[in-house]
Design a protein around this motif. Structure first.
Motif, PDB file in Angstrom:
ATOM      1  N   ILE A 124      10.913   2.277  -2.384  1.00  0.00           N
ATOM      2  CA  ILE A 124      10.074   3.387  -2.852  1.00  0.00           C
ATOM      3  C   ILE A 124      10.920   4.480  -3.495  1.00  0.00           C
ATOM      4  N   THR A 125      12.003   4.847  -2.841  1.00  0.00           N
ATOM      5  CA  THR A 125      12.824   5.941  -3.352  1.00  0.00           C
ATOM      6  C   THR A 125      13.542   5.555  -4.647  1.00  0.00           C
ATOM      7  N   GLU A 126      13.887   4.283  -4.790  1.00  0.00           N
ATOM      8  CA  GLU A 126      14.523   3.833  -6.026  1.00  0.00           C
ATOM      9  C   GLU A 126      13.589   3.974  -7.223  1.00  0.00           C
ATOM     10  N   PHE A 127      12.276   3.946  -6.959  1.00  0.00           N
ATOM     11  CA  PHE A 127      11.291   4.127  -8.032  1.00  0.00           C
ATOM     12  C   PHE A 127      10.802   5.575  -8.107  1.00  0.00           C
ATOM     13  N   GLY A 128      11.538   6.479  -7.467  1.00  0.00           N
ATOM     14  CA  GLY A 128      11.219   7.891  -7.571  1.00  0.00           C
ATOM     15  C   GLY A 128      10.193   8.402  -6.602  1.00  0.00           C
ATOM     16  N   GLY A 129       9.811   7.587  -5.615  1.00  0.00           N
ATOM     17  CA  GLY A 129       8.821   8.005  -4.636  1.00  0.00           C
ATOM     18  C   GLY A 129       9.455   8.674  -3.428  1.00  0.00           C
ATOM     19  N   ALA A 162       0.834  -1.202   0.000  1.00  0.00           N
ATOM     20  CA  ALA A 162       0.000   0.000   0.000  1.00  0.00           C
ATOM     21  C   ALA A 162       0.870   1.255   0.000  1.00  0.00           C
ATOM     22  N   ALA A 163       1.917   1.253   0.833  1.00  0.00           N
ATOM     23  CA  ALA A 163       2.831   2.392   0.864  1.00  0.00           C
ATOM     24  C   ALA A 163       3.466   2.606  -0.508  1.00  0.00           C
ATOM     25  N   PHE A 164       3.871   1.535  -1.144  1.00  0.00           N
ATOM     26  CA  PHE A 164       4.497   1.619  -2.463  1.00  0.00           C
ATOM     27  C   PHE A 164       3.535   2.212  -3.490  1.00  0.00           C
ATOM     28  N   ARG A 165       2.280   1.783  -3.433  1.00  0.00           N
ATOM     29  CA  ARG A 165       1.296   2.276  -4.404  1.00  0.00           C
ATOM     30  C   ARG A 165       0.932   3.737  -4.152  1.00  0.00           C
ATOM     31  N   PHE A 166       0.774   4.119  -2.894  1.00  0.00           N
ATOM     32  CA  PHE A 166       0.485   5.530  -2.602  1.00  0.00           C
ATOM     33  C   PHE A 166       1.642   6.412  -3.073  1.00  0.00           C
ATOM     34  N   ALA A 167       2.865   5.962  -2.830  1.00  0.00           N
ATOM     35  CA  ALA A 167       4.029   6.720  -3.276  1.00  0.00           C
ATOM     36  C   ALA A 167       4.051   6.824  -4.793  1.00  0.00           C
ATOM     37  N   GLY A 168       3.671   5.740  -5.458  1.00  0.00           N
ATOM     38  CA  GLY A 168       3.622   5.746  -6.913  1.00  0.00           C
ATOM     39  C   GLY A 168       2.575   6.690  -7.469  1.00  0.00           C
TER      40      GLY A 168
END
Length: 260
Positions: free
Chosen positions: A49-54, A21-27
């Motif tokens: 998350i940060t590696e994917f720009g979040g 959920a955290a990953f998707r919200f960040a996305g």
């Protein structure tokens, strides 16, 4: 609610549903605050998350401890979205469960969601906006045998959700309850014996869902401002059956469930 540019706090975010959920919200463009007991696992999720720009921040806290809940609320400004996802507890008969374990499984998820929501509620009211998501279990809708302590805490979480929804009507603060079927996550590894207590009727009728699918539905519940979402559809059908034919549904849960 559009989540881009918003702040989101997710509990139980070190793995499974919370992490996804955290990953998707960040996305979706939100800054995410991840909360869990394991600092190491949290750091791994923040890195992901940060590696994917979040954008994300980790907060180590044991939400079974009221003092740590207060400290968390002091450290993290009032979020736009609060996702109460943390939950623990083995599935046991009541007289097989030690009192300390009963208190722990009541503390998380129920008291953790109750107290953490309370910490932020006044500021949300003053702001006139916010969204609260409580992630619940199917046993909050259809009781099963051999699961008393865990199940009772989940029914309490259901009551909290319904009560908040009425209290907050017209305030600009929304409340969602997301109830997935059996999730193929670390929960059943961390709580051995629980998976075997799922009644056979439910195992046959309701397929498993992935943590990523649950995360997708949590984000959608916020963005579409949905009050309640049970899925997959087979779980919804089982829940309707429980309301329309409670004796039959209860008998099936007992007959195909756990016995001594």
């Amino acid at each position: 609610m559009q989540v881009s540019g918003k702040t989101v706090l997710v509990t139980g975010a070190s793995q499974g549903i919370g992490a996804e959920a955290a990953f998707r919200f960040a996305g979706r463009g939100a800054h995410v605050h991840l909360v869990a007991r394991s600092a190491e696992l949290l750091d791994q999720q923040v890195k992901r998350i940060t590696e994917f720009g979040g954008s994300a921040t980790a907060h180590q806290a044991d939400l079974a401890d009221g003092d740590q809940i207060r400290a968390l609320a002091e450290a993290v400004p009032t979020p736009d979205v609060l996702v109460n996802n943390a939950g623990v507890g083995r599935w046991l008969f009541l007289d097989d469960t030690e009192p300390d374990e009963l208190l722990t499984m009541t503390a998380v998820p129920y008291l953790a969601a109750l107290l953490l929501t309370r910490e932020y509620l006044a500021a949300m009211r003053a702001r006139g906006s916010g969204w609260i998501v409580n992630v619940n279990s199917p046993v909050s809708r259809v009781p099963i045998p051999g699961c008393v302590g865990y199940q009772s805490a989940r029914w309490a979480l259901r009551g909290l959700t319904a009560s908040l929804r009425l209290d907050l009507r017209g305030t600009g603060i929304g409340v969602s309850e997301v109830i997935p079927g059996k999730v193929s996550s670390e929960y059943f590894v961390n709580n051995p014996g629980a998976e075997e207590r799922i009644p056979g009727a439910a195992r046959l009728m309701i397929p498993s869902v992935t943590p990523d699918r649950v995360a997708k539905e949590i984000v959608a519940a916020v963005e579409k401002e949905r009050a309640e979402h049970l899925f997959p559809w087979q779980l919804k059908a089982f829940e309707i059956s429980g309301r329309l034919f409670p004796n039959l549904t209860g008998y099936l849960a007992w007959k195909t469930g756990t016995h001594r």
